[in-house]
Design a protein around this motif. Structure first.
Motif, PDB file in Angstrom:
ATOM      1  N   MET A 158      77.675  17.385   9.284  1.00  0.00           N
ATOM      2  CA  MET A 158      78.183  16.397  10.781  1.00  0.00           C
ATOM      3  C   MET A 158      78.217  15.080  10.462  1.00  0.00           C
ATOM      4  N   ARG A 159      77.408  14.346   9.635  1.00  0.00           N
ATOM      5  CA  ARG A 159      77.457  12.918   9.358  1.00  0.00           C
ATOM      6  C   ARG A 159      78.597  12.605   8.565  1.00  0.00           C
ATOM      7  N   ALA A 160      78.746  13.588   7.732  1.00  0.00           N
ATOM      8  CA  ALA A 160      80.024  13.456   6.600  1.00  0.00           C
ATOM      9  C   ALA A 160      81.260  13.497   7.259  1.00  0.00           C
ATOM     10  N   SER A 161      81.309  14.267   8.551  1.00  0.00           N
ATOM     11  CA  SER A 161      82.672  14.566   9.218  1.00  0.00           C
ATOM     12  C   SER A 161      82.978  13.393  10.091  1.00  0.00           C
ATOM     13  N   ILE A 162      82.053  12.425  10.185  1.00  0.00           N
ATOM     14  CA  ILE A 162      82.609  11.174  11.051  1.00  0.00           C
ATOM     15  C   ILE A 162      83.517  10.424  10.207  1.00  0.00           C
ATOM     16  N   THR A 163      84.529  10.006  10.769  1.00  0.00           N
ATOM     17  CA  THR A 163      85.659   8.985  10.165  1.00  0.00           C
ATOM     18  C   THR A 163      85.864   8.080  10.977  1.00  0.00           C
ATOM     19  N   GLU A 164      86.727   6.954  10.853  1.00  0.00           N
ATOM     20  CA  GLU A 164      87.160   5.779  11.681  1.00  0.00           C
ATOM     21  C   GLU A 164      87.566   6.529  12.841  1.00  0.00           C
ATOM     22  N   GLN A 165      88.085   7.589  12.839  1.00  0.00           N
ATOM     23  CA  GLN A 165      88.951   8.155  14.071  1.00  0.00           C
ATOM     24  C   GLN A 165      87.860   8.691  15.137  1.00  0.00           C
ATOM     25  N   THR A 166      86.591   8.962  14.572  1.00  0.00           N
ATOM     26  CA  THR A 166      85.500   9.616  15.459  1.00  0.00           C
ATOM     27  C   THR A 166      84.976   8.506  16.769  1.00  0.00           C
ATOM     28  N   ARG A 167      84.995   9.263  17.786  1.00  0.00           N
ATOM     29  CA  ARG A 167      84.624   8.319  19.016  1.00  0.00           C
ATOM     30  C   ARG A 167      83.367   9.212  19.614  1.00  0.00           C
ATOM     31  N   VAL A 168      83.229  10.575  19.026  1.00  0.00           N
ATOM     32  CA  VAL A 168      82.058  11.312  19.970  1.00  0.00           C
ATOM     33  C   VAL A 168      81.740  12.309  19.003  1.00  0.00           C
ATOM     34  N   VAL A 169      80.242  12.589  19.122  1.00  0.00           N
ATOM     35  CA  VAL A 169      79.722  13.794  18.342  1.00  0.00           C
ATOM     36  C   VAL A 169      78.962  14.509  19.446  1.00  0.00           C
ATOM     37  N   ALA A 186      64.505  14.714  11.960  1.00  0.00           N
ATOM     38  CA  ALA A 186      66.033  15.130  11.499  1.00  0.00           C
ATOM     39  C   ALA A 186      67.141  14.424  12.349  1.00  0.00           C
ATOM     40  N   LEU A 187      66.849  14.893  13.789  1.00  0.00           N
ATOM     41  CA  LEU A 187      67.875  14.375  14.649  1.00  0.00           C
ATOM     42  C   LEU A 187      67.802  13.058  14.622  1.00  0.00           C
ATOM     43  N   HIS A 188      66.658  12.587  14.794  1.00  0.00           N
ATOM     44  CA  HIS A 188      66.334  10.889  15.032  1.00  0.00           C
ATOM     45  C   HIS A 188      67.104  10.176  13.703  1.00  0.00           C
ATOM     46  N   THR A 189      66.775  10.454  12.503  1.00  0.00           N
ATOM     47  CA  THR A 189      67.447   9.892  11.393  1.00  0.00           C
ATOM     48  C   THR A 189      68.982  10.185  11.677  1.00  0.00           C
ATOM     49  N   PHE A 190      69.313  11.599  11.766  1.00  0.00           N
ATOM     50  CA  PHE A 190      70.949  11.618  12.334  1.00  0.00           C
ATOM     51  C   PHE A 190      71.544  10.391  13.275  1.00  0.00           C
ATOM     52  N   ILE A 191      70.940  10.438  14.283  1.00  0.00           N
ATOM     53  CA  ILE A 191      71.298   9.436  15.388  1.00  0.00           C
ATOM     54  C   ILE A 191      71.433   8.013  14.802  1.00  0.00           C
ATOM     55  N   ALA A 192      70.502   7.847  14.195  1.00  0.00           N
ATOM     56  CA  ALA A 192      70.302   6.295  13.589  1.00  0.00           C
ATOM     57  C   ALA A 192      71.416   6.023  12.665  1.00  0.00           C
ATOM     58  N   SER A 193      71.934   7.211  11.874  1.00  0.00           N
ATOM     59  CA  SER A 193      72.612   6.972  11.079  1.00  0.00           C
ATOM     60  C   SER A 193      74.155   6.943  11.463  1.00  0.00           C
ATOM     61  N   VAL A 194      74.598   7.163  12.723  1.00  0.00           N
ATOM     62  CA  VAL A 194      75.866   7.127  13.244  1.00  0.00           C
ATOM     63  C   VAL A 194      76.389   5.756  13.702  1.00  0.00           C
ATOM     64  N   PRO A 195      77.280   5.230  13.548  1.00  0.00           N
ATOM     65  CA  PRO A 195      77.903   4.299  13.821  1.00  0.00           C
ATOM     66  C   PRO A 195      77.755   3.993  15.294  1.00  0.00           C
TER      67      PRO A 195
END
Ligand SMILES: *Cc1c(COP(=O)(O)O)cnc(C)c1O
Length: 378
Positions: A158-169, A186-195
């Motif tokens: 899911m993290r790798a699928s985020i691009t410049e275009q992405t606004r919502v997960v 795992a979820l905390h680390t994921f959210i922290a990694s999202v722009p």
């Protein structure tokens, strides 16, 4: 819409949109088969029904339905703020949480933008994304033979699928239709990694069913840490008020302000407002439902094992059963015996059948009907 060029031109973004397929209504099946006493284990509804306090509140306020409801939903927001220990300004009310998911898509998505969600995720994410002309950026799920969470959300993908275009997960925890979940760290680390300019929607429709000892995240606890986090919840599941249509989002107050600006002012009706306030105060009904569900999960899992079947891990009020063959004939056979379940081929799981946990009698009836259908198909 096929062979209708002007209509296709008029609404280009929805021409490829598959509609949401709800569980078959009980009276429809009874009408079609000319039978009575069918049971529905197809939409993850509360088998105990609504809280008696909610019913009483609706009766008490029935004579007031000539009045518009409070467009700000103050009473319900205040009750939610108190019960969840969040600021009133952080809440957005919806006509079901599906309405809130739609508001999020309208506010933050649109043509040229994208939403990331997983394979086998809740169907409304794809519908809301496509309906506003945005791109669905679908991440591969965990493999079918994954030891803990087969078909579950793969946060790295899911993290790798985020691009410049992405606004919502969009991420459901636990997820429907699989029942799988992601753990706290795992979820905390994921959210922290999202722009920070990408909103992360954690859909907690089933969180009240999760048992307390699990290493299971309550995303509400992270709202102060992550201003781009939106948590959605609903009265449709453990509270047993699916027919009333009430859900809500909790977010940073500025995000709530944006969502509230787009909301239809009376999206939660007067009786729904009163019933949900009463339901929030009925902790006993929630407790009863949770323990009935826990016992039912054990009962149905044991019955499936006796039939040589397994289901995916589930923290919800349903099981996603691997039929090891096309599930359609099983679904059909169960229908003929008056038991409505939910095929999930539309989710890309043609061999699985989702069944909601019912009362003890409903679970027993499902298991014996399943045995008969399996025997007849063998
Ligand atoms: C059932 C469900 C909802 C709730 O939808 P409502 O519109 O509130 O009835 C939301 N998300 C998921 C994953 C669900 O399964």
């Amino acid at each position: 819409m096929k062979n209708n060029p002007w209509l296709e031109r008029a609404c280009a973004q929805v021409s490829g949109l598959a509609p949401y397929v709800p569980g078959k209504p009980l009276d429809e099946l009874e009408r079609e088969l000319g039978i009575q006493g069918a049971i529905k284990l197809a939409s993850n509804e509360n088998p105990l029904g609504p809280s008696p306090a909610a019913l009483l509140a609706m009766r008490e306020h029935a004579a007031s339905v000539h009045l518009y409801p409070d467009g700000n939903g103050f009473k319900l927001k205040q009750a939610l703020a108190q019960s969840l220990n969040v600021a009133l300004e952080s809440i957005t009310l919806g006509n079901g949480s599906n309405d809130v998911l739609d508001l999020i898509a309208r506010a933050f998505l649109g043509a040229g933008r994208g939403a990331v969600f997983s394979e086998y995720a809740f169907a409304v994410y794809a519908i809301s994304t496509q309906a506003v002309g945005a791109t669905a950026q679908v991440a591969k799920a965990l493999p079918a033979d994954h030891a803990q969470q087969p078909y579950g959300h793969n946060l790295a993908a899911m993290r790798a699928s985020i691009t410049e275009q992405t606004r919502v997960v969009f991420l459901a925890n636990p997820n429907n239709p699989t029942g799988t979940w992601v753990e706290k760290d795992a979820l905390h680390t994921f959210i922290a990694s999202v722009p920070s300019d990408v909103l992360v929607v954690v859909d907690e429709a089933y969180i009240e069913f999760v048992d307390d000892d699990a290493d299971f995240p309550n995303a509400l606890a992270w709202l102060n840490e992550f201003p781009n986090l939106i948590v959605t919840r609903t009265f449709s599941k453990i509270h047993g008020l699916a027919g009333l249509r009430v859900g809500y989002a909790v977010s940073h107050p500025q995000v709530a302000e944006v969502l509230n600006r787009m909301r239809q002012p009376f999206n939660v009706n007067l009786l729904a407002m009163e019933a949900t306030c009463a339901a929030l105060g009925d902790a006993a009904h929630v407790r009863r439902t949770r323990s009935l569900n826990a016992a039912g999960l054990t009962h149905v899992r044991a019955g499936l094992a006796a039939l040589g079947l397994t289901a995916l891990p589930s923290m919800g009020n349903f099981l996603c059963i691997d039929m090891r063959r096309s599930a359609h004939a099983v679904y059909d056979g169960l229908l003929r015996l008056g038991v409505i379940t939910r095929p999930v081929a539309g989710y890309g799981l043609p061999h699985h059948l989702r069944v909601s946990i019912g009362t003890e009698a409903e679970n027993a009836r499902f298991l014996s009907a399943l045995q008969m259908v399996m025997d007849s198909l063998a």
